[in-house]
Every structure is written in C-alpha cells, then in structure tokens.
Design a protein around this motif. Sequence first.
Motif, short mmCIF file in Angstrom:
data_model
loop_
_atom_site.label_atom_id
_atom_site.label_comp_id
_atom_site.label_asym_id
_atom_site.label_seq_id
_atom_site.Cartn_x
_atom_site.Cartn_y
_atom_site.Cartn_z
N SER A 91 43.12 46.41 29.52
CA SER A 91 43.37 44.99 29.27
C SER A 91 44.37 44.80 28.14
O SER A 91 45.25 43.94 28.21
CB SER A 91 42.05 44.28 28.92
OG SER A 91 41.18 44.26 30.03
N ALA A 135 42.49 39.81 26.15
CA ALA A 135 42.09 41.14 26.61
C ALA A 135 40.57 41.29 26.61
O ALA A 135 39.98 41.83 27.56
CB ALA A 135 42.73 42.21 25.72
N ASP A 141 47.20 44.77 31.36
CA ASP A 141 47.03 43.45 31.98
C ASP A 141 47.64 42.32 31.17
O ASP A 141 48.44 41.53 31.71
CB ASP A 141 45.53 43.17 32.19
CG ASP A 141 44.92 44.10 33.21
OD1 ASP A 141 44.40 43.60 34.22
OD2 ASP A 141 44.94 45.33 33.00
N GLU A 149 39.13 39.32 29.48
CA GLU A 149 39.40 39.95 30.77
C GLU A 149 38.44 41.11 31.02
O GLU A 149 37.92 41.28 32.13
CB GLU A 149 40.85 40.45 30.81
CG GLU A 149 41.43 40.58 32.21
CD GLU A 149 41.85 39.25 32.80
OE1 GLU A 149 40.98 38.36 32.96
OE2 GLU A 149 43.04 39.10 33.13
N THR A 150 38.20 41.90 29.99
CA THR A 150 37.26 43.01 30.13
C THR A 150 35.83 42.52 30.32
O THR A 150 35.08 43.06 31.15
CB THR A 150 37.36 43.94 28.91
OG1 THR A 150 38.60 44.65 28.97
CG2 THR A 150 36.23 44.95 28.86
#
Length: 506
Positions: free
Chosen positions: A124, A110, A128, A113-114
């Motif tokens: 995230s 996460a 996600d 991804e951010t």
Amino acid sequence: MSAFSTPLSPATDLDGVMAALSAVAKPAQAFIGGSWVDARSGKTFDNHTPRDGTLINRIAACDAADVDTAVIAARTAFEDGRWTRLAPKARKQVLHKLADLMSAHAENLALLETLDTGKPIRDSRAVDIPLAINTTRYYAEALDKIYGEVGPTPDNRLSYAVHEPLGVIGAIVPWNFPLHMAMWKVAPALAMGNSVVLKPAELSSMTALYVAALAVEAGVPAGVFNVVTGLGHEAGDALARHMDVDMIAFTGSGPVGRQLMRAAADSNLKRVSLELGGKSPQIVFADCAALDAAAQNAAWGVFYNQGQVCTAASRLFVEASIKDAFVEKVIAVAKSIKVGDPFDPATQFGAMISERQMHTALGYIDKGQADGGRLLLGGHRVQTETGGFYVEPSLLDITADNVLAREEVFGPVLSVLAFTDEAEAYRLANDTVYGLASGVWTASLDRAMRATKALKAGLVWVNGWDACDITMPFGGFKQSGFGRDRSLHALYKYADLKAVSITFKA
C-alpha cells in the motif's frame, strides 16, 4: 473526514494505529453534491477487515434513489460549466492540488487501504498509493496537451475537429486495487472536463471516500466528483441503467461486465468501457538467459496481492527440457514469501479480501486436483488463529484440459504446464477466452518478436512481468474486455469528437 494528526508506525504501535484507523473510518457516508449524506433509506452494510475478520464500520447502502441524486448533482455541475468550462490551466491546477493532498495524506490512505483489503502495508505504501498519486499527476499534466485537428478544405471553408467531454461518467471499480483503479478512471474523466459518479466496491470503499474529502479541499466544485457507496446489484446496477449517465467505465468480472452491457442497452445506449478477467500465460523457453529472474517473476506474477490481480500470470508454460529444474526455482521463491499480518512491514503476502474469496481459491485447488492436477506446493488455509482470510501460495502441475487452465481463480494459485516447441507454446497460451496480459522469456530476439505477434493479448511483456507504467495503454482482447485505461488513450475515451465546418465568403 478525519485525518491523522501525527504519523503512525504499525511496526511499533499497532494498537494505536488500529484506534486511529477506527476514528478515520467514521462516518462512512456517501459523498453526493459536495456533502456527506446517509443513504436515503437509512440502510448500511457491515465492512470487515480481512486481516482478522473484525468489523471496521458500517457503510451507507445507497440504492437507485441515491444514485439518482448523485447523477442529478453531476449533471447540474456539468451543464452549468462550473468545471468543464474552466480553462485547462485551472483544471490542471486543481488536479495537481489533489495529487499534492493525496501525497500529504499518503500514510493515511495506505493504512486505510490495508485495513480494508488485507494487502501488505509495504505494498500500500510503496505501490498502490504512490501509483494512484502518479496517475492523478499524469492526467493533470496531460489535460492541456490534447489537441484537435484541422482538415483540408476549399478556400471558402474551415473544417476542424475538437474533443468534447461526454458529460456524466459512472465509474465502477474493483476491490483488489481500490484507489489505484479508481484514479485510472476518475483522473482522466475529470481531466477531460466530465463529472463523475464513482461506485467503489462494497468491500473497499474507504480510500475513495477519503479522496472525496481531499478533492473538496483541492477545489473540485461540488457535484463534479461524487462517491456513491453500496452493493453492486443495487447502486451499481442503478448507475448502469440511469438514463442520464453518458458512460460506464468498469473494471471487474466478466459476468458483471455482461450485466452492465445489458443495462446500457436497456437504458440510453450509454458507452461502456470494460476491463475484465484474465488467465494470463507466462512462457519460459529453455534458451532463457535469466532463469533466476524468470522464476522470481513466475512466482510474483501470480502471488502478488495474494493472486487477486486481473493480470495474474496464473498459467506458467515451461519448455519440457527445463521444466523440473525451473519449477524447483519457482517453488524456492514461493517458499521464501513471508505470509503474515498485513500491518507488519515485513509481510509480503497478506489476507484475501473476504472469506468467500478465500473459499473460492481453496475450492479451485480442490477442483484442480480432482481434474488430475498434482499439488506441488501449498493448498491450505493458514493463519487460522487470527480469524483472517489467508491462503498460502499454491502451485499445481496440470495439463491443458484442467479447470485451472480455463477458469480465473483470482487467488494465489499457479498452474504449471509443459510444452515441446514454440508453436505449441503459443497455441496453449492462446487457448483461453481471455486476452489481457502475456509474457515470454527468451534470449532470442527473433523468437521474442514472433511471440509479440503470436500472443493474443492486450499486453505482451518480454523478459519481464508487469513491465510498463502509466504511459502505456492497459486493456484486453477477447473476453478480457475493450477500452483502455492509462496513457493518453484513456483521455480520449472520456470525450466525443465533434467535427465543425464553417463556410465563409472567400
């Protein structure tokens, strides 16, 4: 690939998070044949975070030579059967183990991804990464439930059909939901016994590389899952043109989709599955019994993920008798959305993926006004002091001949149009080259059923938006592409159907 040794909290220790992310993000090599490798050319490209524009790391800029190495590794693995000839139960166990490892590393994924995309960490963490994990589990569980069929035959013949894996799958995925979209393709392709060469978007490679490391730990054999980083016109084009790739599974823009089809035709006529753009309509009738909910969905249907969603409800059609009052509700929701640092857990609306995409969105706002649109909300770059790429939620009142009614913005821009009757609503909604998603809000069951028939889109939602999950197919009509992600249908597209007939002495 490094991992965090202890959980980190962006809310209380942002400096520590950024330092740890920097460590995890190095090295950023490609993953080919079970090994971490530099591009053979030695070239790299810079990877910046949209949060503040600073450099994260440098990514291996793979080209045709690296793609060829990856495809050879994938083909070798496929042909020697190290994965495809495993019993379904064994492949299932490996994919479940991969899902378990992704779950154990969910916080790391996460945060990466951010960092890579600028999306809010709350998304995230809650959307996600959990959805990517769920996709992996779904196809792990589904893979041994794909049956063939036995045909009616004479007494001296047995005829049956079986699903066989295609071979080497080239997966090219976008930057808006990097890991989620990757697993929509990687998980079913692996579940069916194929080998995969994944080309992540150059703007968002990190979680794909991280999962490649987890796949090794889960027991995916070397060569079965490869991640080739690089630019689309180099690595992506080489993958599409490779004579030993059996299929390209792509999510992205229409122009690139066309290029991939040309490449497939110019090479080995490989199969192509395309999930492309959208200009999705959301229709609100005056009889809607839940106007507050409709307003929430109208706003979040386009402003979620900073508008960078292929199914974004970028065209809002409202019955003329309630239009002004309803638009005020939508504006109130939009004004309540918290724009801020993607690593702040309170942030609901983060940065756009790149400076280029930010200027594209701002340019469309200007074009919409030049075409006669009336700006009702937003329209500007914000958070400029951060150095990041932020555009505030924006709303324009337009007519059907406006550029914003025609072209996909892929940014936080909502266009509002009025209609007077049901027939006009459907005509306007379908007046687009796209056909991905659509929605309607009404208290009338009869009208809802008429709408599901009338709307030309692969997804139709009634009294909700994005109201479906992994169990339902995802894909579009018209120039939104063809082929389906999600559901069991995705498994079948990664397989060929072989008919076998055996004649014997009765």
